[in-house]
Design a protein around this motif. Structure first.
Motif, PDB file in Angstrom:
ATOM      1  N   VAL A  27       4.411 -23.783  51.203  1.00  0.00           N
ATOM      2  CA  VAL A  27       4.644 -25.223  51.282  1.00  0.00           C
ATOM      3  C   VAL A  27       4.872 -25.590  52.740  1.00  0.00           C
ATOM      4  O   VAL A  27       5.930 -25.304  53.306  1.00  0.00           O
ATOM      5  CB  VAL A  27       5.846 -25.648  50.423  1.00  0.00           C
ATOM      6  CG1 VAL A  27       6.020 -27.169  50.456  1.00  0.00           C
ATOM      7  CG2 VAL A  27       5.676 -25.167  48.992  1.00  0.00           C
ATOM      8  N   ARG A  71       3.148 -30.150  52.028  1.00  0.00           N
ATOM      9  CA  ARG A  71       4.320 -31.026  52.065  1.00  0.00           C
ATOM     10  C   ARG A  71       5.393 -30.396  52.951  1.00  0.00           C
ATOM     11  O   ARG A  71       5.184 -29.340  53.547  1.00  0.00           O
ATOM     12  CB  ARG A  71       4.872 -31.248  50.650  1.00  0.00           C
ATOM     13  CG  ARG A  71       3.932 -31.927  49.693  1.00  0.00           C
ATOM     14  CD  ARG A  71       3.474 -33.289  50.159  1.00  0.00           C
ATOM     15  NE  ARG A  71       4.570 -34.263  50.227  1.00  0.00           N
ATOM     16  CZ  ARG A  71       4.410 -35.534  50.584  1.00  0.00           C
ATOM     17  NH1 ARG A  71       3.211 -35.966  50.930  1.00  0.00           N
ATOM     18  NH2 ARG A  71       5.426 -36.367  50.615  1.00  0.00           N
ATOM     19  N   PHE A  76      11.409 -28.666  50.454  1.00  0.00           N
ATOM     20  CA  PHE A  76      10.953 -28.169  49.154  1.00  0.00           C
ATOM     21  C   PHE A  76      11.989 -27.255  48.504  1.00  0.00           C
ATOM     22  O   PHE A  76      12.005 -27.103  47.277  1.00  0.00           O
ATOM     23  CB  PHE A  76       9.622 -27.429  49.302  1.00  0.00           C
ATOM     24  CG  PHE A  76       9.034 -26.993  47.986  1.00  0.00           C
ATOM     25  CD1 PHE A  76       8.449 -27.914  47.134  1.00  0.00           C
ATOM     26  CD2 PHE A  76       9.076 -25.660  47.598  1.00  0.00           C
ATOM     27  CE1 PHE A  76       7.907 -27.524  45.913  1.00  0.00           C
ATOM     28  CE2 PHE A  76       8.537 -25.258  46.385  1.00  0.00           C
ATOM     29  CZ  PHE A  76       7.956 -26.193  45.540  1.00  0.00           C
ATOM     30  N   GLU A 103       9.968 -37.057  48.864  1.00  0.00           N
ATOM     31  CA  GLU A 103       9.368 -35.838  48.330  1.00  0.00           C
ATOM     32  C   GLU A 103       9.477 -35.805  46.807  1.00  0.00           C
ATOM     33  O   GLU A 103       8.548 -35.382  46.114  1.00  0.00           O
ATOM     34  CB  GLU A 103      10.042 -34.606  48.939  1.00  0.00           C
ATOM     35  CG  GLU A 103       9.823 -34.438  50.432  1.00  0.00           C
ATOM     36  CD  GLU A 103       8.361 -34.273  50.778  1.00  0.00           C
ATOM     37  OE1 GLU A 103       7.721 -33.344  50.263  1.00  0.00           O
ATOM     38  OE2 GLU A 103       7.844 -35.107  51.552  1.00  0.00           O
ATOM     39  N   PHE A 107       6.376 -35.424  44.126  1.00  0.00           N
ATOM     40  CA  PHE A 107       6.286 -34.380  43.103  1.00  0.00           C
ATOM     41  C   PHE A 107       6.514 -34.930  41.690  1.00  0.00           C
ATOM     42  O   PHE A 107       6.609 -34.152  40.751  1.00  0.00           O
ATOM     43  CB  PHE A 107       7.272 -33.257  43.408  1.00  0.00           C
ATOM     44  CG  PHE A 107       6.842 -32.361  44.531  1.00  0.00           C
ATOM     45  CD1 PHE A 107       5.841 -31.412  44.348  1.00  0.00           C
ATOM     46  CD2 PHE A 107       7.408 -32.473  45.784  1.00  0.00           C
ATOM     47  CE1 PHE A 107       5.431 -30.592  45.380  1.00  0.00           C
ATOM     48  CE2 PHE A 107       7.006 -31.658  46.837  1.00  0.00           C
ATOM     49  CZ  PHE A 107       6.009 -30.719  46.635  1.00  0.00           C
TER      50      PHE A 107
END
Length: 287
Positions: A27, A71, A76, A103, A107
């Motif tokens: 990520v 991302r 994350f 974020e 998602f």
């Protein structure tokens, strides 16, 4: 001929699940290793769609065969933690709440977005905006003071600087620490051999340091420092004092003090060569 699974990933059941039980994710350059049930634990989310509705071969991979997601790799970790136990646990004075909410929206995690939204509205003036982090700015008369300052700036600021730009500059100190050493021979000073400076340290309020030095500030040793707190663990990515002084001057800082210490040691017992080590601090202030 079927493609082999990425190295380090356990192979799952081909009949029921085309994905391995252990999945490696890249990520934004950060590597995460987790279980497939974790990634699909929130039905309807983007990760659930990727790892249940799509073919494994259709997903992007990096050069080592890991599934790639373009991302923020740092944030994350909080997305993955939430998917593990459906709870939001953040560090105290977490400064990236607004970006984390973005974020969560990407998602497709609506419950996480709801958990972030109330705290965003309550703490925005304390933790999210690095330019409004001083406690004194939260006083009842702060708005009035800023209005008076903005009205007086056009006549007080020289060089055509805008009132809005000058208003954003807050008073404060920044200290630059500089360590250097050199070996001096016994014959003359022309034999001096200077060593490379390891790094230039930055001490001061986090928000001021980020404002002045921007991307040239290395925050790896103190990444979660809130904007209103002080730190002495930052350092610069370059090693030229003049470059640091230029940035401070451009931001309106002036040197108000400096001090230095030095030590001397013999490089070899049988020679008179000496190693001089010094540490100097320069204190800058902006009114």
């Amino acid at each position: 001929m079927a493609l082999a699974d990425p190295a380090g990933c356990a192979k799952g059941s081909e009949d029921s699940n085309p994905f391995p039980d252990i999945i490696e994710l890249n990520v934004g350059g950060q590597v995460y290793i987790t279980r497939h049930p974790t990634l699909v634990s929130v039905p309807g989310s983007l990760l659930w769609e990727m790892f249940t509705q799509k073919n494994a071969r259709s997903l992007a991979r990096d050069s080592k065969g890991r599934f790639f997601v373009d991302r923020d790799g740092f944030l994350f970790r909080y997305i993955l933690d939430y998917m593990r136990d459906r709870q939001l646990v953040l560090p105290e004075h977490f400064p990236e709440r607004g970006r984390l909410q973005r974020e969560a929206e990407y998602f497709m995690l609506p419950e996480l977005v709801k958990l972030l939204a109330p705290k965003l509205s309550e703490q925005n003036s304390l933790g999210d905006d690095p330019c409004q982090s001083d406690p004194e700015e939260l006083s009842p008369g702060a708005d009035t003071a800023r209005s008076l300052t903005a009205a007086a700036l056009p006549s007080a600021v020289s060089g055509g600087a805008s009132a809005a730009g000058a208003e954003g500059r807050r008073a404060g100190f920044i200290t630059i620490g500089y360590r250097g050493s050199y070996t001096l021979g016994r014959d003359s000073q022309t034999d001096a051999k200077f060593r490379r400076v390891a790094r230039i340290m930055v001490c001061g309020k986090t928000s001021l340091a980020k404002e002045v030095f921007g991307d040239t500030l290395n925050e790896s040793r103190d990444p979660d420092r809130p904007p209103e707190r002080y730190t002495s663990r930052y350092y610069l990515k370059f090693t030229f004092l003049e470059q640091a002084f230029d940035k401070l001057a451009d931001a309106g800082f002036h040197m108000v003090a400096c001090n230095s210490t030095g030590t001397c040691a013999f490089a070899h017992e049988q020679t008179d060569d000496r190693i001089w080590t010094s540490y100097t601090e320069y204190v800058f202030y902006r009114e």
